[in-house]
Design a protein around this motif. Structure first.
Motif, PDB file in Angstrom:
ATOM      1  N   GLU A   6       6.364  -9.508  -2.235  1.00 36.87           N
ATOM      2  CA  GLU A   6       7.737  -9.029  -2.279  1.00 36.87           C
ATOM      3  C   GLU A   6       7.873  -7.554  -1.940  1.00 36.87           C
ATOM      4  O   GLU A   6       8.973  -7.071  -1.646  1.00 36.87           O
ATOM      5  N   ARG A  14      14.226 -12.867  -3.781  1.00 36.68           N
ATOM      6  CA  ARG A  14      14.144 -11.473  -4.224  1.00 36.68           C
ATOM      7  C   ARG A  14      13.692 -10.571  -3.084  1.00 36.68           C
ATOM      8  O   ARG A  14      14.160  -9.432  -2.955  1.00 36.68           O
ATOM      9  N   SER A  31      16.083  -7.562  -1.196  1.00 33.13           N
ATOM     10  CA  SER A  31      15.622  -6.201  -1.497  1.00 33.13           C
ATOM     11  C   SER A  31      15.817  -5.253  -0.318  1.00 33.13           C
ATOM     12  O   SER A  31      15.462  -4.069  -0.408  1.00 33.13           O
ATOM     13  N   ARG A  34      12.596 -18.458  -5.341  1.00 36.54           N
ATOM     14  CA  ARG A  34      13.196 -17.309  -6.048  1.00 36.54           C
ATOM     15  C   ARG A  34      12.472 -16.019  -5.662  1.00 36.54           C
ATOM     16  O   ARG A  34      13.099 -14.968  -5.493  1.00 36.54           O
ATOM     17  N   SER A  35      11.146 -16.099  -5.536  1.00 37.04           N
ATOM     18  CA  SER A  35      10.372 -14.943  -5.103  1.00 37.04           C
ATOM     19  C   SER A  35      10.775 -14.537  -3.687  1.00 37.04           C
ATOM     20  O   SER A  35      10.960 -13.341  -3.390  1.00 37.04           O
ATOM     21  N   THR A  48      23.137  -8.350  -1.729  1.00 43.16           N
ATOM     22  CA  THR A  48      22.432  -8.817  -2.931  1.00 43.16           C
ATOM     23  C   THR A  48      23.211  -9.938  -3.618  1.00 43.16           C
ATOM     24  O   THR A  48      23.555  -9.832  -4.799  1.00 43.16           O
TER      25      THR A  48
END
Length: 471
Positions: free
Chosen positions: A469, A384, A388, A380-381, A335
């Protein structure tokens, strides 16, 4: 009146300065009444505790003597490092202020304890303690210069019936002096016990450059976990385990003043569990290294020895003794923060996507694919989504990495000099599952739908379409 710089000494002349102890003693009320009858009963001794030069006790547990020598007190053969100062203070206060409740008609017989108190001014006092009065629970006593037999309160008599080990602190490890064990612990290594291999937890703040670089893989991590691989520490479980290392209270003091040879004979040269930890335990405190060795006696009974103390304590089961390696890492594998990453490469289904990241302006990074600038918010999406990746909660042990059949790989490259790239690789792992390898180490699995979502996300990112996402 003795000076305030008195100290507590251990046999052999080593001194531990304890001026604060004697300040505490001198702040106690200072009764100067003459011996005899008072409203509170019959006063045997009425002295400040620092006026006492020695207290000798003989009881069922043996004979011992606490006495003043040089610049401090010697507590028989008990080292100052393991002394309970509060108990010693109470013992001295009690010895200086002995009194009886009333005189009674009784034959004391053979005493259960004999106490001899010497004062710096040459006075001497002897107290014999007999059995308990069956109704009140008080003790029958006789005292120098007081004819007859008297009753004494249990709180006053019983310190002289206990063994000398009463002044040994039951605290095996120092109590926590900060709000969280995560704030105190710097490095800790657990060896043995339920663990197949040693596990190390390292604090990022104040850690080495190697630790700082390793932590970049996890963004805002406070601690990292090292065993076969490197992970971010789960703080909730970390607090439970690390917190149990502080303020361990002994059930009993088994032995003390032991040499390393004597400790080895009890099994401490090859303990059931060894915990080595560095801690900064308090505001402006210096870093201290501790080594706690634990020998198992039974299912829930253990011997513990803190390195350097020479003492063996009996303790009960504590959370760190049941430490589970699989619960130490957080569920998420990698992360990193976007601002720390210089490139992300995704490979799967025969395709390869490399996204270069220019974070000169951390708030507005420039993302490019083959020299084409991409939409920052859409990336950015996507970021993420890829960060994850998380396991399903089942620890699989050490997995053998297949030579072929890779479903997906995600490579994070970093801007920091010296920080090597991280590689997340997924391989078939059963029905709707993928085995996950982080930098070559595989121990967990996750849903294989993640593979589909990431490859789909790459195409949607290039086509400027919304990215799903959830997986």
């Amino acid at each position: 009146m003795r000076n305030l710089y008195k100290s507590l000494m251990i046999t052999g002349g080593a001194v531990l300065a304890l001026a604060v102890v004697f300040v505490t003693l001198l702040l106690q009320p200072s009764p100067r009444a003459l011996q005899g009858q008072t409203a509170q009963g019959i006063v045997f001794t009425s002295a400040e505790p620092v006026e006492i030069s020695s207290v000798s006790v003989q009881n069922a547990t043996g004979t011992y003597r606490f006495y003043f020598e040089g610049d401090g007190y010697v507590l028989d053969d008990i080292p100052a490092a393991i002394a309970d100062l509060n108990v010693f203070i109470d013992f001295m206060i009690n010895a200086g202020r002995l009194s009886a409740i009333r005189q009674v008609a009784y034959d004391l017989g053979a005493p259960a304890a004999t106490v001899e108190i010497e004062f710096f001014d040459g006075r001497f006092f002897r107290l014999d303690i007999g059995e308990r009065e069956p109704i009140s629970g008080d003790y029958y006593v006789t005292a120098d210069h007081f004819p007859g037999v008297y009753l004494m309160a249990p709180s006053m008599a019983e310190p002289f019936l206990r063994p000398k080990t009463q002044v040994i602190s039951p605290t095996v490890t120092p109590p926590l002096m900060v709000t969280s064990p995560l704030s105190a612990i710097r490095d800790v290594t657990f060896t043995g016990g339920p663990l197949a291999k040693p596990v190390t937890i390292q604090a990022v703040s104040g850690g080495s450059e190697d630790v700082r670089l390793a932590a970049l893989s996890f963004g805002a991590a406070t601690h990292i976990v090292r065993e076969s691989g490197v992970y971010q520490l789960d703080q909730t479980y970390g607090i439970e385990i690390l917190g149990s290392l502080f303020g361990i209270q002994a059930l009993d003091v088994e032995l003390y003043n032991l040499s390393e040879v004597e400790l080895a004979a009890l099994g401490f040269d090859d303990p059931w569990m060894l915990v080595e930890f560095d801690a900064v335990n308090g505001v402006n405190a210096q870093i201290q290294r501790h080594a706690l060795r634990v020998v198992r006696r039974g299912e829930d009974s253990f011997y513990a020895a803190l390195e350097g103390s020479g003492a063996v304590f009996r303790i009960g089961r504590l959370p760190f003794m049941d430490i589970r390696y699989d619960r130490l890492p957080v569920r998420w594998f990698l992360t990193p923060m976007l601002m720390d990453v210089s490139a992300v490469t995704v490979e799967g289904a025969g395709k390869r996507y490399r996204f270069d990241i220019d974070s000169a302006d951390a708030r507005n990074p420039v993302i490019s694919f083959e020299e084409t600038v991409l939409d920052t918010q859409l990336f950015r999406s996507f970021f993420r989504l890829i960060t994850s990746a998380a396991h399903d909660g089942t620890y699989l042990g050490a997995l053998e990495r297949p030579g072929e059949g890779q479903l997906l790989s995600i490579t994070y490259e970093y801007a920091a000099i010296g920080k090597e790239a991280d590689v997340l690789a997924l391989y078939p792992g059963g029905v709707r599952r993928a085995h996950v390898f982080v930098n070559g180490v595989g121990e967990f699995a996750m849903k294989d739908l993640f593979v589909e979502r990431v490859l789909e996300g790459c195409e949607h990112l290039l086509a400027e379409l919304p990215i799903e996402e959830n997986w």
